[in-house]
Design an enzyme around this catalytic site. Structure first.
Site, PDB file in Angstrom:
ATOM      1  N   LYS A  62      -3.236   4.127  -5.077  1.00  0.00           N
ATOM      2  CA  LYS A  62      -1.912   4.670  -4.798  1.00  0.00           C
ATOM      3  C   LYS A  62      -1.444   5.342  -6.088  1.00  0.00           C
ATOM      4  O   LYS A  62      -1.107   4.675  -7.062  1.00  0.00           O
ATOM      5  CB  LYS A  62      -0.941   3.565  -4.385  1.00  0.00           C
ATOM      6  N   ARG A  89       4.075  13.790  -3.691  1.00  0.00           N
ATOM      7  CA  ARG A  89       3.355  14.088  -2.458  1.00  0.00           C
ATOM      8  C   ARG A  89       3.396  15.586  -2.201  1.00  0.00           C
ATOM      9  O   ARG A  89       4.454  16.211  -2.313  1.00  0.00           O
ATOM     10  CB  ARG A  89       4.060  13.350  -1.306  1.00  0.00           C
ATOM     11  N   ARG A 117       6.238   5.883  10.242  1.00  0.00           N
ATOM     12  CA  ARG A 117       5.833   4.785   9.388  1.00  0.00           C
ATOM     13  C   ARG A 117       4.966   3.894  10.266  1.00  0.00           C
ATOM     14  O   ARG A 117       5.364   2.829  10.692  1.00  0.00           O
ATOM     15  CB  ARG A 117       7.082   4.039   8.896  1.00  0.00           C
ATOM     16  N   LYS A 121       1.051   0.035   2.291  1.00  0.00           N
ATOM     17  CA  LYS A 121       1.040   0.155   0.825  1.00  0.00           C
ATOM     18  C   LYS A 121       1.101  -1.244   0.233  1.00  0.00           C
ATOM     19  O   LYS A 121       1.800  -2.117   0.758  1.00  0.00           O
ATOM     20  CB  LYS A 121       2.185   1.026   0.331  1.00  0.00           C
TER      21      LYS A 121
HETATM   22  P1  AMP Z   1       6.133   4.888  -1.006  1.00  0.00           P
HETATM   23  O1  AMP Z   1       6.690   6.173  -1.588  1.00  0.00           O
HETATM   24  O2  AMP Z   1       6.176   3.730  -1.955  1.00  0.00           O
HETATM   25  O3  AMP Z   1       6.655   4.591   0.368  1.00  0.00           O
HETATM   26  O4  AMP Z   1       4.567   5.135  -0.790  1.00  0.00           O
HETATM   27  C1  AMP Z   1       4.079   6.212  -0.063  1.00  0.00           C
HETATM   28  C2  AMP Z   1       3.742   7.356  -1.003  1.00  0.00           C
HETATM   29  O5  AMP Z   1       2.635   7.038  -1.829  1.00  0.00           O
HETATM   30  C3  AMP Z   1       3.254   8.595  -0.269  1.00  0.00           C
HETATM   31  O6  AMP Z   1       4.324   9.345   0.214  1.00  0.00           O
HETATM   32  C4  AMP Z   1       2.488   9.336  -1.336  1.00  0.00           C
HETATM   33  O7  AMP Z   1       3.361  10.192  -2.046  1.00  0.00           O
HETATM   34  C5  AMP Z   1       2.051   8.235  -2.278  1.00  0.00           C
HETATM   35  N1  AMP Z   1       0.586   8.056  -2.348  1.00  0.00           N
HETATM   36  C6  AMP Z   1      -0.096   7.880  -3.496  1.00  0.00           C
HETATM   37  N2  AMP Z   1      -1.396   7.726  -3.267  1.00  0.00           N
HETATM   38  C7  AMP Z   1      -1.572   7.799  -1.926  1.00  0.00           C
HETATM   39  C8  AMP Z   1      -2.702   7.707  -1.067  1.00  0.00           C
HETATM   40  N3  AMP Z   1      -3.916   7.478  -1.536  1.00  0.00           N
HETATM   41  N4  AMP Z   1      -2.484   7.840   0.262  1.00  0.00           N
HETATM   42  C9  AMP Z   1      -1.241   8.064   0.754  1.00  0.00           C
HETATM   43  N5  AMP Z   1      -0.137   8.156  -0.010  1.00  0.00           N
HETATM   44  C10 AMP Z   1      -0.296   8.026  -1.340  1.00  0.00           C
END
Ligand code: AMP
Length: 519
Positions: free
Chosen positions: A211, A216, A372, A378
């Protein structure tokens, strides 16, 4: 259809808790609407007007609040839509005044209830994701279409009116919505997993990916043209020349790719999120900041390649197509495994390198734009602490006769004593159970019916997700989702992690900053 029917339906929705009953109310309304009004009805039911900018806010509505309501409803949905279109078109000198007059004239033809509904609609106060989701279900039910087909169409076409018309036209019309290059779609979102075990239980077959804590982006390419969009679908093509160069060099003619741009150090470890974001400042001088903070792109999904829509395929196939398209070095590093230890090692490495955590993705599920969904999880925190075993409870069932549930303590350096922080029987293999039973019995100080207390000598490495407040344990804190990783027979108990370290993690959790991994 009369506008009053929508106002009444909105009232009834508010009073109903059952999802089924809500969908039935909405579906009835859509079925009752004459063909030409259906798009407006769907939009209003979801809390939206059809004009992108009305130029009417709280102040304008406040100014006309005293307008006498009509005694009886007679206004149709279609005439409200036409009036709002007129309102949206008012511009130039004196427009504030003319807008107010027009609004007043509209309100004069509405009953008190309709006036209130119109105000909510205009101010966007009815709008909420859950309502849209219900309207999609209602469209499916009114038109006799499959909910999945309607949802899929909505990913590609955000206009509910067009979705509604297509649903009534049949499956082929719904399937005809296509992902188009240069029309960005809402990115897929992730749910949260508590732990590796939790993630593996929720996914039959999982792919773990780093991650990356960057920004994004969605990359669209058609021939020599490339455009890049943010997660809010704003175009940022000019801000990321690196991405344009990468995309231009890809062989495929047409592409829609999902990924993350991130500023990396020379050794490949990530710079903080705020550093990446400096590249997206409003007045960022792109060439100058590019030299200081070069961005790397890591793709993690492919939605379209050449003339094939790929997003409907399971991730297993999308990932293979992505790899053929961009090559492994431009992809977020990943590991496909069902083994918790391997996945745990991947997470530990990710955190040690300074990444935010890992994403866990279901290999058999499609891309769900804007949702979602259950396909992506995550997993951010996994701390580890070296704790001391203070006691252990006898196991039951398969573990009868073995010491199983461990009482875990941290070393309180101030008092020179150990303080209990929680228990766990998770993560113990059969071999470890046999070993620890012997090792603990050799250190027994006393026992009661269930528990053997021991000299605090054995150090065990424990992974956990959070430290939470607890009235049960003496330090007022307890570990959440603790599980044994391994015994640390290289460490004496005096070198176990201290209560003070645990307090720091707890304070960081309360402050919402997340604490560094201590593992
Ligand atoms: P969060 O912002 O904490 O909800 O986590 C989702 C975000 O993680 C996504 O919108 C991406 O911007 C980011 N992200 C980073 N690495 C990845 C990955 N390998 N796959 C999908 N999202 C990722």
């Amino acid at each position: 259809m009369l506008f009053s029917i929508l106002a009444e339906t909105s009232d009834q929705l508010r009073k109903t808790r059952s999802r089924l009953a809500k969908t039935a109310l909405l579906s009835q309304c859509i079925s009752d609407a004459e063909f030409a009004s259906r798009p407006v009805v769907c939009a209003y039911l979801a809390g939206d007007v059809r004009q992108s900018k009305l130029g009417v806010g709280y102040a304008a509505l406040n100014a006309v609040r005293d307008t006498e309501p009509a005694p009886k409803s007679s206004t149709t949905v279609a005439s409200i839509d036409a009036d709002l279109a007129t309102l949206a078109a008012i511009s130039g000198t004196g427009s504030k005044q003319r807008r107010e007059e027009h609004l007043r004239a509209m309100l004069r033809s509405l009953t008190a209830r309709e006036q209130a509904f119109l105000s909510d609609l205009v101010l966007g106060e009815l709008r909420q994701g859950a309502l849209t989701s219900l309207v999609l279900e209602a469209i499916a039910s009114a038109a006799g279409a499959a909910v999945a087909d309607v949802r899929r169409a909505y990913m590609l076409e955000p206009d509910l009116g067009r979705i509604c018309d297509a649903a009534f036209d049949g499956t082929a019309a719904l399937a005809a919505f296509k992902l188009e290059v240069f029309q960005p779609v809402q990115p897929m979102l992730a749910q949260t997993a508590q732990s590796i075990t939790d993630a593996l239980q929720r996914m039959a077959s999982a792919r773990f990916e780093l991650k990356l804590d960057g920004a994004r982006i969605q990359v669209h390419k058609d021939g020599t043209q490339v455009r890049v969009y943010t997660r809010n679908l704003n175009e940022v093509t000019h801000a990321v020349p690196e991405v344009l160069e990468v995309a231009a060099n890809l062989e495929a003619e047409r592409l829609v790719l999902d990924g993350e741009v991130i500023a990396l150090r020379e050794d490949g470890t990530p710079l903080p999120f705020q550093v990446t974001m400096r590249r997206f400042g409003r007045k960022a001088d792109v060439e100058k900041t590019r030299a200081q903070i070069p961005l790397s792109i890591r793709f993690f999904d492919c939605l379209l390649r050449d003339h094939t829509q790929v997003f409907d395929l399971p991730l297993r196939q999308r990932a293979a197509i992505l790899e053929q398209t961009v090559g492994a070095s431009l992809m977020a590093p990943s590991l496909t495994t069902a083994n918790a230890d391997e996945a745990g090692a991947f997470l530990t490495r990710a955190l040690a390198e300074g990444h935010e955590g890992v994403m866990v993705k279901h290999l058999e599920l499609p891309y769900e734009a804007g949702a979602r969904g259950a396909g992506w999880l995550k997993l951010k925190h996994a701390h580890t602490l070296d704790l001391v075993v203070l006691a252990a409870e006898w196991g039951s069932g398969r573990r009868r006769g073995k010491l199983s549930n461990l009482h875990l303590g941290a070393y309180d350096a101030e008092r020179g004593d150990f303080v209990m922080l929680g228990k766990t029987f998770k993560g113990l293999t059969d071999r470890l159970l046999v070993w620890q039973t012997e090792a603990l019995l050799a250190r027994e100080t006393h026992r009661d019916d269930y528990t053997v207390h021991v000299r605090p000598e054995l150090v065990v490495e424990v992974a956990f997700n959070d430290v939470q407040q607890s009235s049960q344990y003496p330090a007022g804190m307890a570990l959440r989702f603790a599980r044994v990783k391994q015994y640390r027979d290289d460490k004496p108990a005096t070198q176990a992690d201290t209560l003070q370290t645990v307090r720091t993690i707890f304070a960081a959790a309360i402050a919402g900053t997340g604490a560094p991994s201590t593992g």
